[in-house]
Scaffold this active site. Structure first.
Site, PDB file in Angstrom:
ATOM      1  CG  ASP A 295      -2.061   0.953   1.173  1.00  0.00           C
ATOM      2  OD1 ASP A 295      -1.927   1.983   0.482  1.00  0.00           O
ATOM      3  OD2 ASP A 295      -3.102   0.694   1.812  1.00  0.00           O
ATOM      4  NE  ARG A 297      -4.636   3.015   0.245  1.00  0.00           N
ATOM      5  CZ  ARG A 297      -5.716   2.335   0.623  1.00  0.00           C
ATOM      6  NH1 ARG A 297      -6.931   2.794   0.303  1.00  0.00           N
ATOM      7  NH2 ARG A 297      -5.599   1.221   1.302  1.00  0.00           N
TER       8      ARG A 297
END
Length: 363
Positions: A295, A297
């Site tokens: 991930d 983000r």
């Protein structure tokens, strides 16, 4: 005040250059290197790179190196020496896993050891932030300032750039306006723009939530395929609509719509990951084969937007405990995690199972 671009503006220019296949010059106190994104590399520019002399390497991330069974001497990256007969197709096959199963042997690969890999690391971060495949072609050049000026190239100083590649930077509210929605006529949309001119992020406020209460909140990452097209491969669209419906039913809420498509890797790379999933890899494995982490983000963006709107305490609509931890580490109190279990289909059961087993989602 100087009219020349500051470091934030230079980084934005460097990202745009890499996306167009234009090289950039990166400089430290001791070295200067010429960097090109492998994804947008052309035969003509490869020829010019070789004319510079010196060792040309392809810098790849640890995740991609592990996929290629390449030795890693620099911790989070590997520097693959470019063979004399390597063409653009060979170089791009090092970066792009699309044909890994058809042609698994990329080597033998010779890995560069010793020396400072800091500028290679900076190049990879720029490629990632430009939503390109995380692989860059690198060659050392003499006197980076003069070289950049002579070839009209963007030059980035490592020391100045470093803090801006780890900090999301400030967001500025551009405008807000009333927006009646199907779930509530009392809707308002706020548009936030990052300092670096990147993609804008949005806050949808339902009703008039009081700043001193714990407001129902959803951090939703943009998903073009799920939110707009109704893709059955994920649960994003149902989560978006379910969150808005719950806020409408309660009368208040804040939905943050963050432009971090594909867990932060961008739509093109997300489609590359989908293609790898069709070959039998799960979501996490596909990201790793592309050279990304599980991930990518940065949810500090969401925390910054909430603070700018005056909210510091939330009931967070999420199945992801990591989101709760990230919000709290960014200074937002999460008084309650509110489950959001919607959207399971025959097409996304394995995707949801991977979310649970590898990403810790509570499903």
């Amino acid at each position: 005040m100087s009219l020349a671009p500051d470091i934030v503006e230079l980084l934005a220019r460097a990202r745009a250059d890499l996306r167009m296949g234009v090289p950039v010059v990166l400089c430290s106190d001791q070295f200067s290197v010429l960097v090109l994104a492998v994804e947008t590399l052309s035969a003509a520019r490869l020829h010019e790179i070789r004319r510079q002399g010196g060792d040309v390497v392809v810098a790849i991330t640890l995740r991609r190196a592990q996929t290629l069974k390449a030795m890693v001497y620099d911790g989070d990256l590997a520097r693959v020496r470019l063979p004399d007969d390597a063409n653009v197709a060979w170089i791009q096959a090092i970066a792009d896993p699309a044909d890994d199963l058809i042609a698994p042997m990329k080597g033998p690969l010779t890995i560069q050891r010793g020396g400072d890999a800091g500028l290679h690391r900076l190049g990879l971060k720029l490629a990632k932030s430009a939503h390109l495949l995380p692989a860059v072609l690198v060659v050392q050049v003499e006197n980076g300032r003069e070289f950049a000026d002579a070839h009209h190239l963007t030059r980035v100083d490592q020391a100045l750039a470093a803090p801006h590649l780890t900090d999301p930077g400030p967001l500025h509210q551009v405008i807000s306006a009333r927006l009646p929605l199907a779930v509530s006529e009392a809707g308002r949309l706020h548009v936030f723009r990052p300092q670096d001119g990147g993609e804008e992020h949005y806050a949808v406020v339902i009703g008039r939530p009081a700043p001193d209460t714990s407001v129902l909140t959803r951090l939703h990452s943009a998903c073009f395929t799920g939110d707009l097209l109704g893709s059955l491969k994920c649960d994003c669209g149902p989560q978006l609509r379910g969150a808005l419906a719950q806020m409408g039913a309660e009368g208040t809420g804040v939905l943050l719509y963050l432009n971090q498509e594909g867990r932060g890797i961008g739509l093109a790379n997300k489609m590359r990951a989908y293609s790898l999933q069709d070959q039998g890899f799960d979501t996490v494995e596909a990201n790793h084969r592309l050279g990304f982490e599980d991930d990518e983000r940065d949810f500090r963006l969401g925390a910054d937007i909430l603070k700018s709107l005056g909210f510091g305490n939330v009931r967070l609509l999420t199945n992801n405990p990591a989101k709760v931890a990230m919000m709290e580490s960014a200074g937002i109190t999460v008084s309650e995690r509110v489950p959001l279990k919607v959207g399971e289909t025959a097409h996304n059961q394995e995707y949801l199972a991977t979310k649970a087993t590898k990403s810790g989602h509570l499903l």
